[in-house]
Design a protein around this motif. Structure first.
Motif, mmCIF file in Angstrom:
data_model
loop_
_atom_site.group_PDB
_atom_site.id
_atom_site.type_symbol
_atom_site.label_atom_id
_atom_site.label_comp_id
_atom_site.label_asym_id
_atom_site.label_seq_id
_atom_site.Cartn_x
_atom_site.Cartn_y
_atom_site.Cartn_z
ATOM 1 N N GLU A 79 -23.852 45.549 56.577
ATOM 2 C CA GLU A 79 -24.318 45.575 55.731
ATOM 3 C C GLU A 79 -24.362 45.657 54.059
ATOM 4 O OE1 GLU A 79 -27.816 45.163 56.870
ATOM 5 O OE2 GLU A 79 -27.990 45.534 59.408
ATOM 6 N N ALA A 80 -25.314 44.848 53.783
ATOM 7 C CA ALA A 80 -24.823 45.217 51.972
ATOM 8 C C ALA A 80 -24.512 46.364 51.389
ATOM 9 C CB ALA A 80 -26.342 44.229 51.719
ATOM 10 N N GLY A 81 -23.439 46.630 50.672
ATOM 11 C CA GLY A 81 -23.408 48.744 49.914
ATOM 12 C C GLY A 81 -22.422 49.231 51.747
ATOM 13 N N GLU A 82 -22.322 48.409 51.985
ATOM 14 C CA GLU A 82 -21.972 49.274 53.362
ATOM 15 C C GLU A 82 -19.659 49.690 53.099
ATOM 16 O OE1 GLU A 82 -22.851 49.946 57.959
ATOM 17 O OE2 GLU A 82 -22.288 47.587 57.774
ATOM 18 N N ARG A 83 -19.282 50.865 53.254
ATOM 19 C CA ARG A 83 -17.599 50.827 52.902
ATOM 20 C C ARG A 83 -17.429 50.733 54.549
ATOM 21 N NH1 ARG A 83 -18.059 54.955 47.691
ATOM 22 N NH2 ARG A 83 -19.678 53.738 46.728
ATOM 23 N N ALA A 133 -17.343 39.497 42.624
ATOM 24 C CA ALA A 133 -18.320 39.990 43.527
ATOM 25 C C ALA A 133 -18.208 40.437 44.280
ATOM 26 C CB ALA A 133 -16.502 39.173 44.416
ATOM 27 N N ASN A 134 -19.720 40.146 44.780
ATOM 28 C CA ASN A 134 -20.407 41.072 45.232
ATOM 29 C C ASN A 134 -20.242 42.328 46.943
ATOM 30 O OD1 ASN A 134 -21.440 39.041 46.987
ATOM 31 N ND2 ASN A 134 -23.490 38.547 46.093
ATOM 32 N N THR A 184 -20.094 45.522 48.152
ATOM 33 C CA THR A 184 -19.591 45.796 49.696
ATOM 34 C C THR A 184 -17.808 45.699 49.456
ATOM 35 O OG1 THR A 184 -22.041 44.901 50.134
ATOM 36 C CG2 THR A 184 -19.893 45.020 52.175
ATOM 37 N N LEU A 185 -18.238 46.853 50.260
ATOM 38 C CA LEU A 185 -16.297 47.059 50.572
ATOM 39 C C LEU A 185 -15.941 47.017 52.632
ATOM 40 C CD1 LEU A 185 -13.561 47.441 49.333
ATOM 41 C CD2 LEU A 185 -13.620 49.895 49.667
#
Length: 529
Positions: free
Chosen positions: A343-347, A455-456, A485-486
């Motif tokens: 998911e977007a924003g997950e690490r 980058a996102n 997101t990482l």
């Protein structure tokens, strides 16, 4: 146990360190820390007798055995893996080798028989009959499979040879143990095993490491090499850094108060020194000024880059979907039918033993290695920045630093110079070729590139490799504040613990996907954190 008297090391005009007198006492485990280039490895080589200092001496107490992690991976190619480990105990190995020599003679004389009887007694006293099983246990703990133990060192892959040399250093169980970067090339689980081994021993240890969690877990003291001198401090790395920062702040605060006092007295002296009625008071205050001594605040060799990652465009919902992906080399899969949705924003931290396929998974994600089967589908608005573990391809063209960094922005000269400056490159540096910079400098250049790309999604493979402690901490803070997101691979426990919101572990048994922090994951699988 081991001490130094007035050790000085000089290359050229400026000393690395001078007049270092220090005593490392029994049973303590010292973390030797300092900025890159401060002389840590040089000091360790002096302690181990591999390098002669410019001045001073090293003193080892009588009958104290010293063991060290050797760095020459290819020094034992003709020996078996087990014998290489046993050679860590030099006295035992000498007896072992002489005993084997006599037994291999076609005929044994009476003198040989008496000699071998003496050797058998010595061998037993040194617990030689359990040597192979003890060496084997260490090798298994470090991930060297049983079927390689009796094979030659020449058949062990380069990174894994260092594990054998680490087993060699541990096998000797000496009174003094010198370890220079023992966690290099180890995965996160093996590092945790090593922490347990070291903390269970009574040796006096001196350890160089850039792994903060390792230093906190293992060390009882810090030895800080800075300002060309070595200072000892009781406590682990975090405790030392807190105390050292507070001490420096106190020093600066006291100096600020003294400067304000001097300014106030100076104002009075300037105003009334010519006034006959106030001349005596002015003279008294001038004497007070002379008595106020500012404390010396030495410039530290430690400098931190300023790293801040931003994203051009926020990503919503899914970042990437893997559908039944299989990947490997020469038709042999490292993993099969892997399905994931990030998911977007997950690490997401990807962990597992060396060679299991972590780097291969990242290369598959970014499109460097097409999957053998299945699909990788990124969101349409995903803009992926990639930090590879090996940087050769990033610096294959002979650009200078300025021109290399200019490739990643249309923002003009000032933006490029500013980015290089924040990555600790001076105006004199920017004309250097990227071909001659160190591994740590390459890392900072790539961070500069990622800063400019905005980058996102960032995919990072062992980004802390080759970095000094200050750069690791700056990177850690930057990623903690990164809004995108990482997805990353790291063997640095502190790095994984502080960043990851999801753990994906690759193992021989398959893939474990856990939503939560690394500490939560360890509790889930029943491992003490």
């Amino acid at each position: 146990m081991i001490s130094t008297a007035n050790i000085t090391m000089q290359f050229g005009a400026k000393p690395l360190f001078e007049n270092v007198s220090v005593k490392f006492t029994g049973g303590n485990r010292y973390g030797l820390i300092g900025a890159n280039g401060s002389g840590k490895s040089t000091f360790m080589k002096i302690l181990g007798g591999e390098l002669e200092p410019s001045g001073g001496q090293v003193m080892l107490e009588p009958n104290v055995r010293l063991g060290k992690l050797r760095q020459d991976q290819f020094a034992y190619e003709e020996f078996s893996v087990l014998n290489t480990v046993i050679m860590g105990h030099e006295e035992l190995w000498k007896v072992h080798a002489e005993r084997d020599r006599i037994y291999s003679l076609p005929e044994m004389s009476e003198e040989d028989g008496m000699k071998v009887a003496e050797l058998e007694t010595e061998f037993a006293e040194m617990d030689g009959y359990t040597a192979e099983s003890r060496a084997g246990e260490l090798l298994l703990g470090l991930g060297i499979p049983l079927d390689q133990h009796n094979g030659p060192m020449s058949e062990i892959a380069p990174g894994w040879k260092l594990r054998v040399l680490l087993a060699q250093a541990l096998f000797s169980d000496p009174e003094v143990l010198l370890l220079d970067e023992p966690t290099n090339h180890l995965d996160i689980n093996t590092i945790r095993w090593l922490e347990g081994v070291l903390t269970s021993r009574n040796s006096t240890m001196i350890i160089i490491s850039h792994d903060r969690h390792f230093l906190n877990s293992v060390c009882t003291h810090m030895a800080d090499l800075d300002f060309c001198e070595l200072r000892l401090f009781p406590g682990n790395y975090d405790e030392y850094m807190t105390a050292a920062t507070q001490a420096r702040e106190r020093l600066l605060s006291d100096n600020a108060k003294k400067k304000a006092q001097i300014a106030e007295l100076q104002t009075f002296v300037s105003r009334f020194s010519a006034n006959a009625s106030k001349a005596k008071q002015a003279t008294s205050r001038a004497k007070q000024i002379d008595k106020i001594q500012l404390d010396e605040v030495k410039p530290s060799s430690r400098v931190s880059p300023f790293i801040r990652f931003e994203q051009h465009k926020k990503l919503h919902r899914q970042a990437v979907i893997l559908d039944r992906v299989s990947q490997g080399y020469d038709g042999v899969p490292l993993f099969k039918n892997l399905s994931l949705q990030i998911e977007a924003g997950e690490r997401v931290a990807i962990i597992g033993p060396n060679g299991i396929g972590k780097t291969t998974l990242l290369r598959t994600l970014v499109g460097e290695a097409p999957p053998m089967a299945g699909t990788v589908k990124w969101a349409e608005s995903a803009d992926v920045g990639y930090f590879a573990q090996e940087h050769g391809d990033d610096f294959k063209d002979d650009y200078n630093l300025f021109d290399w960094m200019s490739q990643w922005t249309q923002g003009g000269e000032q933006l490029v110079r500013g980015t290089l400056g924040r990555m600790l490159f001076s105006n004199d540096d920017i004309a250097k070729s990227v071909k001659v910079i160190s591994g740590g400098e390459q890392g900072r250049m790539l961070f500069g590139k990622l800063i400019l790309q905005k980058a996102n999604v960032m995919v990072m493979d062992e980004p802390t490799n080759h970095l000094d402690m200050e750069s690791i901490e700056a990177l850690n803070l930057a990623l903690d504040n990164y809004p995108g997101t990482l997805i990353f691979v790291s063997h640095d426990r502190e790095f994984v613990s502080s960043l990851a919101t999801r753990i994906i572990e690759l193992s021989a048994d398959g893939v474990t996907d856990f939503s939560g922090t690394y500490e939560d994951y360890l509790r889930e699988i029943g491992v003490a954190s």
